[in-house]
Design a protein around this motif. Structure first.
Motif, PDB file in Angstrom:
ATOM      1  N   GLN A   1       0.900  -1.266  -0.218  1.00 58.98           N
ATOM      2  CA  GLN A   1       0.065   0.040   0.002  1.00 58.98           C
ATOM      3  C   GLN A   1       0.740   1.336   0.040  1.00 58.98           C
ATOM      4  O   GLN A   1       0.795   2.261  -0.663  1.00 58.98           O
ATOM      5  N   ARG A   2       1.934   1.194   0.628  1.00 58.71           N
ATOM      6  CA  ARG A   2       2.673   2.508   0.693  1.00 58.71           C
ATOM      7  C   ARG A   2       3.543   2.640  -0.442  1.00 58.71           C
ATOM      8  O   ARG A   2       3.660   3.768  -0.972  1.00 58.71           O
ATOM      9  N   LEU A   3       3.912   1.604  -0.978  1.00 58.40           N
ATOM     10  CA  LEU A   3       4.618   1.827  -2.260  1.00 58.40           C
ATOM     11  C   LEU A   3       3.719   2.279  -3.278  1.00 58.40           C
ATOM     12  O   LEU A   3       4.049   3.241  -4.217  1.00 58.40           O
ATOM     13  N   TYR A   4       2.363   1.822  -3.470  1.00 57.89           N
ATOM     14  CA  TYR A   4       1.500   2.242  -4.424  1.00 57.89           C
ATOM     15  C   TYR A   4       1.063   3.690  -4.076  1.00 57.89           C
ATOM     16  O   TYR A   4       1.137   4.381  -5.205  1.00 57.89           O
ATOM     17  N   LEU A   5       0.802   4.071  -2.879  1.00 59.10           N
ATOM     18  CA  LEU A   5       0.663   5.439  -2.695  1.00 59.10           C
ATOM     19  C   LEU A   5       1.715   6.480  -2.814  1.00 59.10           C
ATOM     20  O   LEU A   5       1.552   7.528  -3.297  1.00 59.10           O
ATOM     21  N   SER A   6       2.865   6.229  -2.762  1.00 60.37           N
ATOM     22  CA  SER A   6       4.073   6.905  -2.804  1.00 60.37           C
ATOM     23  C   SER A   6       4.653   6.921  -4.064  1.00 60.37           C
ATOM     24  O   SER A   6       5.063   7.941  -4.503  1.00 60.37           O
ATOM     25  N   ARG A   7       4.583   5.778  -4.951  1.00 61.52           N
ATOM     26  CA  ARG A   7       5.265   5.939  -6.042  1.00 61.52           C
ATOM     27  C   ARG A   7       4.459   5.797  -7.207  1.00 61.52           C
ATOM     28  O   ARG A   7       4.989   6.005  -8.453  1.00 61.52           O
ATOM     29  N   VAL A   8       3.243   5.298  -7.196  1.00 64.75           N
ATOM     30  CA  VAL A   8       2.423   5.004  -8.213  1.00 64.75           C
ATOM     31  C   VAL A   8       1.089   5.854  -8.350  1.00 64.75           C
ATOM     32  O   VAL A   8       0.683   5.997  -9.548  1.00 64.75           O
TER      33      VAL A   8
ATOM     34  N   PHE B   1     -12.866  -0.469   1.510  1.00 68.00           N
ATOM     35  CA  PHE B   1     -11.692  -1.668   1.143  1.00 68.00           C
ATOM     36  C   PHE B   1     -10.977  -1.702  -0.354  1.00 68.00           C
ATOM     37  O   PHE B   1     -11.794  -1.455  -1.150  1.00 68.00           O
ATOM     38  N   ILE B   2      -9.962  -1.955  -0.121  1.00 69.41           N
ATOM     39  CA  ILE B   2      -9.184  -2.260  -1.261  1.00 69.41           C
ATOM     40  C   ILE B   2      -8.723  -3.992  -1.233  1.00 69.41           C
ATOM     41  O   ILE B   2      -8.046  -4.371  -0.412  1.00 69.41           O
ATOM     42  N   LEU B   3      -9.463  -4.649  -2.262  1.00 76.16           N
ATOM     43  CA  LEU B   3      -9.285  -6.000  -2.047  1.00 76.16           C
ATOM     44  C   LEU B   3      -8.370  -6.785  -3.082  1.00 76.16           C
ATOM     45  O   LEU B   3      -8.343  -6.300  -4.419  1.00 76.16           O
ATOM     46  N   LEU B   4      -7.359  -7.492  -2.663  1.00 75.26           N
ATOM     47  CA  LEU B   4      -6.223  -8.075  -3.618  1.00 75.26           C
ATOM     48  C   LEU B   4      -6.583  -9.620  -3.735  1.00 75.26           C
ATOM     49  O   LEU B   4      -6.699 -10.027  -2.860  1.00 75.26           O
ATOM     50  N   SER B   5      -6.365  -9.588  -5.029  1.00 71.82           N
ATOM     51  CA  SER B   5      -6.500 -11.337  -5.461  1.00 71.82           C
ATOM     52  C   SER B   5      -5.500 -11.771  -6.304  1.00 71.82           C
ATOM     53  O   SER B   5      -4.995 -10.919  -6.880  1.00 71.82           O
ATOM     54  N   THR B   6      -5.228 -12.942  -6.119  1.00 66.88           N
ATOM     55  CA  THR B   6      -4.439 -13.447  -7.206  1.00 66.88           C
ATOM     56  C   THR B   6      -5.063 -14.304  -8.258  1.00 66.88           C
ATOM     57  O   THR B   6      -4.398 -15.131  -9.152  1.00 66.88           O
ATOM     58  N   GLN B   7      -6.410 -13.995  -8.111  1.00 62.82           N
ATOM     59  CA  GLN B   7      -7.413 -14.819  -9.232  1.00 62.82           C
ATOM     60  C   GLN B   7      -7.739 -13.705 -10.100  1.00 62.82           C
ATOM     61  O   GLN B   7      -7.966 -12.483  -9.808  1.00 62.82           O
ATOM     62  N   GLN B   8      -7.988 -13.878 -11.539  1.00 65.60           N
ATOM     63  CA  GLN B   8      -8.422 -13.078 -12.447  1.00 65.60           C
ATOM     64  C   GLN B   8     -10.085 -12.829 -12.067  1.00 65.60           C
ATOM     65  O   GLN B   8     -10.569 -11.545 -12.393  1.00 65.60           O
TER      66      GLN B   8
END
Length: 251
Positions: free
Chosen positions: A82-89, A147-154
């Motif tokens: 989350q921190r990487l996403y918010l700060s860099r992306v 909620f930000i939900l992360l999945s390894t499925q398409q």
């Protein structure tokens, strides 16, 4: 006559669950639905409008909306992501602005041609699907949860109704015992702590000189804090300031 109970005889009120305990409970609720991780965050209403058209009178600048405040991640790894996403992306990612829309869910586009940085970051962390799910609540007048939900499925096998119900239950658990922790107006450090104490006492009906005596500051200092809060919140007068502060749950 009623017998007087001793302290040992009185039933003690159970301690609320800690955020770490709630994190584990939410993981047990959400992960079986096909998600590998999540983060929850309090978001101010009109965040998307403020992000698209920032102005000096707004409390939340675009940079403030990209800070990891008023949030809880499912694990330390997800917190780092989350921190990487918010700060860099996030600044260059069209998904971020769309995820601030609290009117409906949004599935992130991870097409490298459309969102190359987001696609690279999430895929490098084995995340193939990202879903933003807002949860407006009638009990929250100035902010909502998301909620930000992360999945390894398409694709998610869970129905929309099942997911909505589970996430609402999860939000209720968080806000029941840790509401302040997810209030973006409280957690973003927008206001001086002394100013909030001044405001609390003003709401209780204390006059400026009484507030000054109790907080060990000057009457001019009390006036300064009240004026600063009126300017930040766009309040017309003292009563209006207290009303707005109640809406934002500042005390």
């Amino acid at each position: 006559m009623h017998a007087v109970q001793t302290p040992a005889q009185r039933q003690e009120r159970p301690m609320p669950p800690s955020l770490d305990q709630l994190r584990q409970h939410l993981r047990a609720m959400i992960l079986p639905l096909g998600f590998s991780g999540f983060w929850y965050q309090g978001i101010p209403h009109h965040a998307r409008q403020n992000y698209n058209a920032p102005c000096r009178s707004q409390l939340f600048t675009p940079a403030a909306l990209r800070r990891p405040v008023a949030t809880l991640a499912s694990s330390s790894q997800v917190q780092s992501l989350q921190r990487l996403y918010l700060s860099r992306v996030a600044r260059q990612d069209p998904n971020f602005e769309q995820s601030l829309d609290l009117s409906s869910p949004h599935r992130y586009c991870l097409d490298p041609a459309v969102a190359p940085q987001a696609a690279r970051l999430f895929l490098n962390h084995d995340v193939t699907s990202v879903l933003s799910w807002p949860l407006p609540s009638f009990g929250l007048s100035a902010w909502s949860g998301r909620f930000i939900l992360l999945s390894t499925q398409q694709r998610d096998s869970t129905t929309k109704e099942e997911l909505e119900q589970t996430l609402r239950q999860g939000q209720a658990l968080l806000l029941d015992s840790h509401r302040t922790s997810f209030n973006p107006y409280r957690q973003s450090r927008l206001f001086n702590p002394t100013a909030i104490e001044v405001l609390k006492m003003a709401a209780l009906g204390f006059h400026n000189h009484e507030i000054a005596e109790r907080l060990h500051i000057t009457a001019r200092g009390v006036e300064y804090h009240m004026e600063s809060l009126r300017n930040k919140l766009g309040a017309a007068n003292r009563a209006n300031l207290i009303h707005i502060a109640h809406q934002f749950e500042l005390f």
